[in-house]
Motif scaffolding. Structure first.
Motif, mmCIF file in Angstrom:
data_model
loop_
_atom_site.group_PDB
_atom_site.id
_atom_site.type_symbol
_atom_site.label_atom_id
_atom_site.label_comp_id
_atom_site.label_asym_id
_atom_site.label_seq_id
_atom_site.Cartn_x
_atom_site.Cartn_y
_atom_site.Cartn_z
ATOM 1 N N ARG A 60 37.478 29.310 52.616
ATOM 2 C CA ARG A 60 36.927 29.061 51.297
ATOM 3 C C ARG A 60 38.042 28.614 50.360
ATOM 4 N N LEU A 61 37.824 27.512 49.671
ATOM 5 C CA LEU A 61 38.823 26.995 48.727
ATOM 6 C C LEU A 61 38.693 27.747 47.413
ATOM 7 N N ILE A 62 39.778 28.421 47.013
ATOM 8 C CA ILE A 62 39.775 29.219 45.787
ATOM 9 C C ILE A 62 40.970 28.810 44.923
ATOM 10 N N PRO A 63 40.866 28.971 43.596
ATOM 11 C CA PRO A 63 42.003 28.661 42.708
ATOM 12 C C PRO A 63 43.181 29.585 43.018
ATOM 13 N N PRO A 64 44.419 29.210 42.595
ATOM 14 C CA PRO A 64 44.719 28.007 41.775
ATOM 15 C C PRO A 64 44.766 26.750 42.622
ATOM 16 N N PHE A 65 44.308 25.640 42.017
ATOM 17 C CA PHE A 65 44.321 24.361 42.696
ATOM 18 C C PHE A 65 45.514 23.551 42.201
ATOM 19 N N PRO A 66 46.030 22.636 43.011
ATOM 20 C CA PRO A 66 47.151 21.791 42.576
ATOM 21 C C PRO A 66 46.737 20.867 41.439
ATOM 22 N N ARG A 67 47.707 20.350 40.751
ATOM 23 C CA ARG A 67 47.438 19.438 39.655
ATOM 24 C C ARG A 67 47.205 18.026 40.183
ATOM 25 N N GLY A 68 46.645 17.203 39.338
ATOM 26 C CA GLY A 68 46.462 15.812 39.706
ATOM 27 C C GLY A 68 45.185 15.569 40.491
ATOM 28 N N VAL A 69 45.172 14.426 41.210
ATOM 29 C CA VAL A 69 43.993 14.017 41.974
ATOM 30 C C VAL A 69 43.666 15.026 43.061
ATOM 31 N N TRP A 70 44.702 15.610 43.667
ATOM 32 C CA TRP A 70 44.444 16.601 44.714
ATOM 33 C C TRP A 70 43.718 17.823 44.134
ATOM 34 N N GLY A 71 44.020 18.177 42.950
ATOM 35 C CA GLY A 71 43.310 19.298 42.319
ATOM 36 C C GLY A 71 41.833 18.992 42.127
ATOM 37 N N ASP A 72 41.525 17.769 41.667
ATOM 38 C CA ASP A 72 40.115 17.378 41.524
ATOM 39 C C ASP A 72 39.407 17.383 42.871
ATOM 40 N N LEU A 73 40.128 16.909 43.905
ATOM 41 C CA LEU A 73 39.532 16.886 45.245
ATOM 42 C C LEU A 73 39.257 18.306 45.734
ATOM 43 N N TYR A 74 40.210 19.218 45.528
ATOM 44 C CA TYR A 74 40.011 20.608 45.935
ATOM 45 C C TYR A 74 38.820 21.232 45.202
ATOM 46 N N ARG A 75 38.739 20.977 43.890
ATOM 47 C CA ARG A 75 37.652 21.557 43.106
ATOM 48 C C ARG A 75 36.288 21.013 43.543
ATOM 49 N N SER A 76 36.234 19.697 43.852
ATOM 50 C CA SER A 76 34.958 19.107 44.300
ATOM 51 C C SER A 76 34.515 19.731 45.616
ATOM 52 N N ILE A 77 35.468 19.891 46.544
ATOM 53 C CA ILE A 77 35.115 20.503 47.831
ATOM 54 C C ILE A 77 34.720 21.965 47.637
ATOM 55 N N ALA A 78 35.398 22.661 46.712
ATOM 56 C CA ALA A 78 35.049 24.062 46.449
ATOM 57 C C ALA A 78 33.635 24.177 45.888
ATOM 58 N N ARG A 79 33.254 23.257 44.972
ATOM 59 C CA ARG A 79 31.893 23.274 44.446
ATOM 60 C C ARG A 79 30.871 22.981 45.542
ATOM 61 N N TYR A 80 31.185 22.033 46.414
ATOM 62 C CA TYR A 80 30.301 21.719 47.534
ATOM 63 C C TYR A 80 30.140 22.934 48.444
ATOM 64 N N GLN A 81 31.246 23.638 48.718
ATOM 65 C CA GLN A 81 31.165 24.845 49.538
ATOM 66 C C GLN A 81 30.294 25.910 48.867
#
Length: 441
Positions: A60-81
């Motif tokens: 499960r992807l949980i915060p803290p997420f990295p900054r930048g585009v990778w952070g947005d990608l992590y957050r999108s996948i976390a919401r999908y999960q």
């Protein structure tokens, strides 16, 4: 998203500025740019590798997420999960509630796959059908619930009416089976088995009582009518007695008619299908019935016929004649003088079709579902005055059921009624009147 792009751009511009400074200080360009872009490439490679490992391990992807585009990608996948987890929880909750509800149903429920093998069954199926799930998973349904009528019922594929059987594992109960196709291309089957033992026994008692009572009443009524008829016209009978005697004779004949209809219904209920079936010359029967209907009408109705004279039907002639005559005589009895009565007998893409249509007063919609019930009358007074017994349409329904046919009724108040008998394809025949030969159509 804009802030993430600005962060990525700044993260890329800093190494480029350092590379330009090294290049201006005399460092070889072959070493400057790889060294300058190495932190940026290493960061991207690290996040890509980490994300791939987390996804492969279903973490499960949980915060803290990295900054930048990778952070947005992590957050999108976390919401999908998260949406996926909520959806799975809803599915599990719905599946659990469905199984609990299905297990609580007193009727037997069995799901069959495309090969008619058991895919699932509720606990009631063990008691009513001797099907235990999951022990009997993927076993053929007809091997578990053995019955010759059931095999024919499934092969025919006509599930409009239920099938009543006594299961082999317990002959003391009577089951009413309904089969409903569902799923992709309607290849799966849902079988519902209901215990109708009490209803079946009550119907047997009612049927036997009606049959026995009718037999016992028919003889004394025949004797009474036999004595009344000569007394009415006898010269020694006073004129003041003739009207009471005529009323007595009329009511006796009416009771005899009701008893004959009750006996007819009892005979029809004894078996699901006629014993002997043969090609019936329906056009000839309809012409004879039409002559009787014209005599009953006494010239007060207009008759129209559209009859295909070469169309025959495989069935039981007396039963079919009874059904057709009941529909035609009802149209005469229950429409006012001057009404038009159209009689049709033809073949279409679905099979043979018999219709009786009139432009009489019509029937209100709330009465249509109950028309085939015994003794049900839309207008009791008018039905008694016209000589109806209230059993005609019940007889029609039983006859059609025994011939795999359906009764369709449509009516509108003030515009008339239409009664249709729809026979399945395969029962009709064409005959060549010129040489007397016949052929199946």
């Amino acid at each position: 998203m804009q802030s993430a792009l600005l962060f990525e751009l700044s993260f890329l511009l800093v190494p480029m500025a350092i590379g330009i400074g090294l290049w201006l200080s005399g460092v070889s360009p072959a070493w400057v740019w790889p060294l300058a872009l190495l932190p940026y490439l290493a960061r991207n490679f690290y996040h890509m590798l980490r994300l791939a490992i987390l996804i492969r391990r279903h973490h499960r992807l949980i915060p803290p997420f990295p900054r930048g585009v990778w952070g947005d990608l992590y957050r999108s996948i976390a919401r999908y999960q998260q949406r996926g987890r909520k959806s799975r929880k809803r599915q599990i909750r719905f599946s659990r509630r469905f199984r609990e509800a299905a297990n609580a149903v007193p009727d037997a429920l069995v799901i069959l796959d495309k090969q008619l093998r058991v895919d699932w069954a509720n606990p009631a199926a063990a008691r009513l059908m001797n099907i235990h799930w999951p022990e009997d998973d993927e076993r053929p349904f007809t091997e578990l619930l053995t019955n010759q009528d059931l095999e024919h019922f499934i092969e025919a594929g006509d599930y409009m009416r239920p099938l009543d059987i006594a299961p082999a594992h317990n002959r003391a109960i009577m089951l009413s089976l309904r089969i409903t196709p569902f799923g992709e291309r309607k290849k799966q089957r849902l079988v519902v088995g209901r215990d109708i033992t009490k209803i079946y026994h009550l119907n047997m008692i009612r049927r036997d009582f009606v049959a026995n009572a009718s037999h016992e009443l028919r003889t004394p009524l025949t004797v009474i009518a036999g004595f009344l008829e000569p007394l009415i016209d006898a010269p020694i009978t006073p004129d003041s007695h003739r009207r009471p005697l005529s009323l007595m004779f009329h009511q006796t004949e009416r009771m005899r008619s009701i008893i004959e209809d009750l006996l007819t219904l009892s005979r029809l209920e004894m078996q699901d299908s006629p014993e002997a079936q043969a090609p019936v010359d329906v056009p000839d029967e309809l012409h004879l019935i039409l002559q009787e209907a014209q005599a009953l009408s006494n010239g007060q109705h207009q008759f129209e016929t559209r009859i295909e004279d070469d169309l025959l039907l495989v069935g039981h002639r007396p039963e079919l004649r009874s059904a057709f005559s009941n529909l035609i005589f009802n149209a005469v009895r229950h429409t006012p003088p001057g009404s038009r009565i159209a009689i049709g007998w033809r073949h279409d893409v679905e099979g043979a079709l018999f219709t009786v249509e009139d432009n009489g007063p019509g029937i209100a919609q709330e009465h249509l579902p109950r028309l085939t019930e015994r003794f049900y009358r839309v207008d009791c007074a008018r039905s008694r005055d016209s000589g109806g017994t209230g059993l005609g349409l019940a007889i029609v329904k039983h006859v059609l059921n025994r011939h795999d046919a359906r009764l369709l009724v449509s009516s509108e108040v003030g515009k008339g009624s239409r009664f249709s008998c729809r026979f399945p394809s395969g029962r009709d025949m064409r005959i060549d009147r010129s040489d007397g030969g016949g052929k199946t159509s």
